[in-house]
Design an enzyme around this catalytic site. Structure first.
Site, PDB file in Angstrom:
ATOM      1  CD  GLU A   1       1.542   8.974 -14.274  1.00 48.16           C
ATOM      2  OE1 GLU A   1       1.919   8.929 -15.376  1.00 48.16           O
ATOM      3  OE2 GLU A   1       1.937   8.319 -13.233  1.00 48.16           O
TER       4      GLU A   1
ATOM      5  CD  GLU B   1      -1.647   3.294   6.383  1.00 40.24           C
ATOM      6  OE1 GLU B   1      -1.628   3.765   7.374  1.00 40.24           O
ATOM      7  OE2 GLU B   1      -0.970   2.370   6.111  1.00 40.24           O
TER       8      GLU B   1
ATOM      9  CG  HIS C   1       2.693  10.439  -9.248  1.00 34.98           C
ATOM     10  ND1 HIS C   1       4.244  10.843  -9.790  1.00 34.98           N
ATOM     11  CD2 HIS C   1       2.350   9.125 -10.255  1.00 34.98           C
ATOM     12  CE1 HIS C   1       4.282   9.679 -10.945  1.00 34.98           C
ATOM     13  NE2 HIS C   1       3.205   8.969 -11.083  1.00 34.98           N
TER      14      HIS C   1
ATOM     15  CG  HIS D   1      -0.280   0.019   2.555  1.00 35.31           C
ATOM     16  ND1 HIS D   1       0.042  -0.772   3.385  1.00 35.31           N
ATOM     17  CD2 HIS D   1       0.344   1.233   3.136  1.00 35.31           C
ATOM     18  CE1 HIS D   1       0.647  -0.708   4.243  1.00 35.31           C
ATOM     19  NE2 HIS D   1       0.871   0.737   4.696  1.00 35.31           N
TER      20      HIS D   1
END
Length: 147
Positions: free
Chosen positions: A124, A63, A81, A5
């Site tokens: 993005e 998260e 990003h 994550h």
């Protein structure tokens, strides 16, 4: 090695969930609150990863960390990003635009766009498969701000 994550700190749970879930299309998988640690963790998954995320904590997730004690977070651009593959970049950008999200880097090439979260995190968006043919209003739309 397996990707698990990405964590980003947020300052407003409602604004962040509105952006990530209602506008971007992610879904909440689980939430943990720690009275002792004074924080809330909210795990989100993309629609194509949601089923796996419900049963496998190793599925790719985002998260969101909300610290209950106010802090000033800066440098969202320094973070880099988050990237998401989308089925139709034009439809995704139109949905975001219709919901009040600024398209910082429009998908002029039919392939890539950037938007920002309420906490200034760059997102993005990448077209799944081949680039779409250039189309208006995206082809002539100027960049806005930074990404």
């Amino acid at each position: 090695m397996q990707y698990l994550h990405t964590m980003v700190r947020i300052t407003d749970v409602d604004a962040s969930l509105d952006f990530y879930c209602n506008k971007l299309g992610l879904r909440e998988v689980r939430r943990t609150e720690s009275e002792k640690g004074r924080y809330t963790l909210i795990f989100l998954a993309a629609p194509d990863d949601f089923g796996r995320a419900q049963s496998d904590e190793k599925a790719p997730m985002l998260e969101l960390t909300y610290n209950w004690d106010p802090e000033d977070y800066s440098g969202g651009r320094n973070f880099g990003h988050l990237a998401f593959r989308v089925d139709d970049i034009y439809a995704t950008c139109q949905r975001l635009l219709d919901n009040g999200v600024t398209i910082n880097r429009p998908p002029r090439d039919g392939r890539m766009a950037f938007v920002k979260s309420p906490d200034d995190i760059s997102i993005e968006l990448l077209q799944k498969g081949d680039s779409l043919a250039p189309a208006e209003p995206w082809s002539s739309m100027e960049n806005t701000g930074s990404w």
